[in-house]
Every structure is written in structure tokens, then in C-alpha cells.
Design a protein around this motif. Structure first.
Motif, PDB file in Angstrom:
ATOM      1  N   TYR A 137       0.724  -1.235  -0.031  1.00 54.28           N
ATOM      2  CA  TYR A 137      -0.011  -0.048  -0.032  1.00 54.28           C
ATOM      3  C   TYR A 137       0.890   1.121  -0.073  1.00 54.28           C
ATOM      4  N   GLY A 138       0.481   2.287  -0.428  1.00 48.20           N
ATOM      5  CA  GLY A 138       1.205   3.550  -0.442  1.00 48.20           C
ATOM      6  C   GLY A 138       2.127   3.452  -1.281  1.00 48.20           C
ATOM      7  N   ASN A 139       3.420   3.927  -0.518  1.00 46.36           N
ATOM      8  CA  ASN A 139       4.686   3.926  -1.605  1.00 46.36           C
ATOM      9  C   ASN A 139       5.422   2.585  -1.595  1.00 46.36           C
ATOM     10  N   MET A 140       4.742   1.171  -1.097  1.00 48.19           N
ATOM     11  CA  MET A 140       5.201  -0.034  -1.309  1.00 48.19           C
ATOM     12  C   MET A 140       4.065  -0.705  -2.004  1.00 48.19           C
ATOM     13  N   GLU A 141       3.196  -0.257  -2.654  1.00 53.69           N
ATOM     14  CA  GLU A 141       2.355  -0.771  -3.658  1.00 53.69           C
ATOM     15  C   GLU A 141       2.919  -1.259  -4.874  1.00 53.69           C
ATOM     16  N   ARG A 142       2.716  -2.679  -5.307  1.00 52.70           N
ATOM     17  CA  ARG A 142       3.075  -2.996  -6.573  1.00 52.70           C
ATOM     18  C   ARG A 142       2.168  -4.068  -7.076  1.00 52.70           C
ATOM     19  N   THR A 164       6.349  -2.226 -10.356  1.00 51.26           N
ATOM     20  CA  THR A 164       6.528  -1.237  -9.373  1.00 51.26           C
ATOM     21  C   THR A 164       6.462   0.150  -9.869  1.00 51.26           C
ATOM     22  N   ASN A 168       8.370   4.104  -5.933  1.00 51.05           N
ATOM     23  CA  ASN A 168       7.880   2.911  -4.963  1.00 51.05           C
ATOM     24  C   ASN A 168       8.870   2.138  -4.443  1.00 51.05           C
ATOM     25  N   TRP A 169       8.728   1.312  -3.270  1.00 49.13           N
ATOM     26  CA  TRP A 169       9.665   0.319  -3.023  1.00 49.13           C
ATOM     27  C   TRP A 169       8.772  -1.042  -3.405  1.00 49.13           C
ATOM     28  N   SER A 170       9.558  -1.994  -3.619  1.00 41.79           N
ATOM     29  CA  SER A 170       9.072  -3.150  -3.913  1.00 41.79           C
ATOM     30  C   SER A 170       9.720  -4.392  -3.061  1.00 41.79           C
ATOM     31  N   SER A 236      13.989  -0.525  -4.603  1.00 39.18           N
ATOM     32  CA  SER A 236      13.282   0.892  -4.898  1.00 39.18           C
ATOM     33  C   SER A 236      13.462   1.292  -6.342  1.00 39.18           C
ATOM     34  N   GLU A 242       9.649   4.097 -13.758  1.00 38.26           N
ATOM     35  CA  GLU A 242       8.640   2.799 -13.702  1.00 38.26           C
ATOM     36  C   GLU A 242       9.562   1.490 -13.721  1.00 38.26           C
TER      37      GLU A 242
END
Length: 272
Positions: A137-142, A164, A168-170, A236, A242
Motif C-alpha cells: 500500500y502507499g509507496n510500497m504498492e506494486r 512497481t 515506490n519500494w518493492s 526501490s 517505472e
């Protein structure tokens, strides 16, 4: 430079070769995963003898016809480029089989390999059979396409692709799968094949263990490969980039069971 990253610059100058990457388990210094990337122009073909391996051929982009053993499939493929984010076609090929793919357009293929005994038959994996999910969720969404998940028929291979969004982080919270401790964790080698748009972008990846006996961090560029023999392995994407990666996993037990990094596990259940 860490031996866990294989830079695209090392192999991309081989422009006359159809197989632009060919990584064996011996090259990676592990037991299971082999990986090959093939690029074909319209009308070109590529042939492979699977020998003592199972092979999952992922059609990254383009349109093809294919033959494997006494089976054939005509004119399939549904994305012109990876970042359309539509579910891909793939071909699972058993051992001791000649597989040949003919390009009907420009084509990129990823050949994911692992030792096998030939327990399961060759088959075409249709996009309708590829499940999708959102993680984080948020900046960890993928966003995930499960091409060859642990519910599918295969001996050792697990194959998934991940999109990702920029910034964002993955693979986050960080997790590991390097110990056989069922039912909580399985031992799986893992390979990341990174792609980016724009291709001039970059990402960062860290591979580390609890005791920091392994702790490598590196910038990742388009078409680089990262090897994860053990440890946590978050990624990240930089703002404006992208990130796509194809994940290949394999090990003695074909289940994806993992342990989260304790310091970040609280992020799994966000307060709302």
C-alpha cells in the motif's frame, strides 16, 4: 563490484546474438536457476533442447508461433512492450524436449530453467490462467502477475512478474527464503531480471542477512540481473522510473514461504 549483480553492459554489445543473456547455475554459483534472454527480429527462430531441465518460456513482448515436441501453437502474444502491463503468455516445457519459437514481430523471450525429472507435461500458459494481485500500500504498492505460482504444475520453478510504480519500494517489507523450516520458510534461490521505462532510469536493490555477513547494495539499470542466493532483498524505483522485474525462484521444496525482516514486519498491517 558485487558478484550478485550482472550488468547489462557486459552482454548487450553482442548485438548479433539472439541469446543476449545465458546464465547457468554454475555461473551463478548455485544449484537450480538458469536464465536466458532471447531477442528475435520478425522471421527469426530460436531453438532449445531442454535436456534435463524444465523451462518456462515467458513471452515478454511480441507475437510468436511455437513448437515443442509434437505440440504446436500458432500466432500468440498479446503485448507489444512489457509496460502495457497485460498478463503474458508463457510456455512450460518439460525435459528432453526440443522447443522452437518463431518470431512474427520483434520478440523478447525470457527462458527460466531448473533441473527436473520430466514429471509434468508441456503446456501453453494462457493469460487467463495467470492470476494478478496488488501487494503493499502507499509507496510500497506494486502489481503482480503469477505466471508459474506454487499452485501450478512444475517441479522446481516459480515465476512471477512485478510492476512497481515510479518512486515506490518493492519486495517490501524485506523478506527472506533461505532456510528450509516448514511450514514457515522454504529455501529458494531467486533471480531478478530488471526492466525500466524510461530505459535511462535506475533503481536500487539491497541483499543482506541478519548478521550482515552478506550486505550488498547497488544501483540497477535496465536489463541488469540481480542474484539472491540468501538474505533479504528489497528494491526501490527512483522517481520518474517505472520498474518491472521478472522473478525466477527455485529450490528443493517448491513452495514460497518466507520470513519478514523483524524490524519492518509492523508495516504489513498499516494503521488506518
Amino acid at each position: 563490484m558485487s558478484n550478485l549483480i550482472r550488468k547489462a553492459a557486459a552482454y548487450l554489445p553482442n548485438v548479433d546474438k539472439k541469446s543476449v543473456i545465458n546464465l547457468t547455475p554454475s555461473d551463478a554459483n548455485w544449484d537450480y536457476i538458469g536464465f536466458e534472454v532471447v531477442k528475435l527480429q520478425t522471421g527469426q527462430s530460436y531453438k532449445l533442447d531442454t535436456q534435463h531441465q524444465e523451462v518456462c518460456v515467458v513471452l515478454l513482448c511480441g507475437h510468436v508461433s511455437a513448437r515443442a515436441g509434437n505440440q504446436s501453437w500458432e500466432q500468440f502474444g498479446n503485448r507489444k512492450q512489457i509496460f502495457e502491463q497485460t498478463k503474458p503468455f508463457a510456455l512450460y516445457v518439460t525435459t528432453q524436449t526440443i522447443v522452437e519459437v518463431k518470431a512474427l514481430s520483434y520478440v523478447e523471450l525470457a527462458l527460466c530453467k531448473a533441473p527436473a525429472q520430466g514429471k509434468y507435461p508441456t503446456r501453453l500458459i494462457h493469460p487467463d490462467e495467470v492470476s494478478s494481485e496488488r501487494r503493499g500500500y502507499g509507496n510500497m504498492e506494486r502489481f503482480i502477475h503469477n505466471i508459474l505460482p506454487d499452485q501450478a504444475l512444475a517441479e522446481h520453478l516459480l515465476v512471477v512478474e512485478v510492476f512497481t510504480p515510479n518512486g515506490n519500494w518493492s519486495s517490501f517489507p524485506p523478506h527472506k527464503h533461505d532456510e528450509l523450516r516448514l511450514p514457515n520458510e522454504t529455501q529458494l534461490e531467486e533471480l531478478y531480471y530488471h526492466r525500466m521505462t524510461p530505459s535511462t532510469g535506475f533503481a536500487f536493490q539491497r541483499v543482506y542477512t541478519d548478521d550482515r555477513s552478506l550486505d550488498d547494495s547497488f544501483s540497477v539499470e535496465d536489463q541488469d540481473i540481480v542474484l539472491v542466493p540468501k538474505g533479504y532483498h528489497p528494491v526501490s524505483a527512483t522517481p520518474g522510473t517505472e520498474l518491472y522485474y521478472l522473478n525466477v525462484m527455485a529450490g528443493p521444496v517448491r513452495q514460497w514461504k518466507f520470513t519478514n525482516e523483524p524490524n519492518f514486519e509492523w508495516l504489513i498491517q498499516p494503521s488506518r
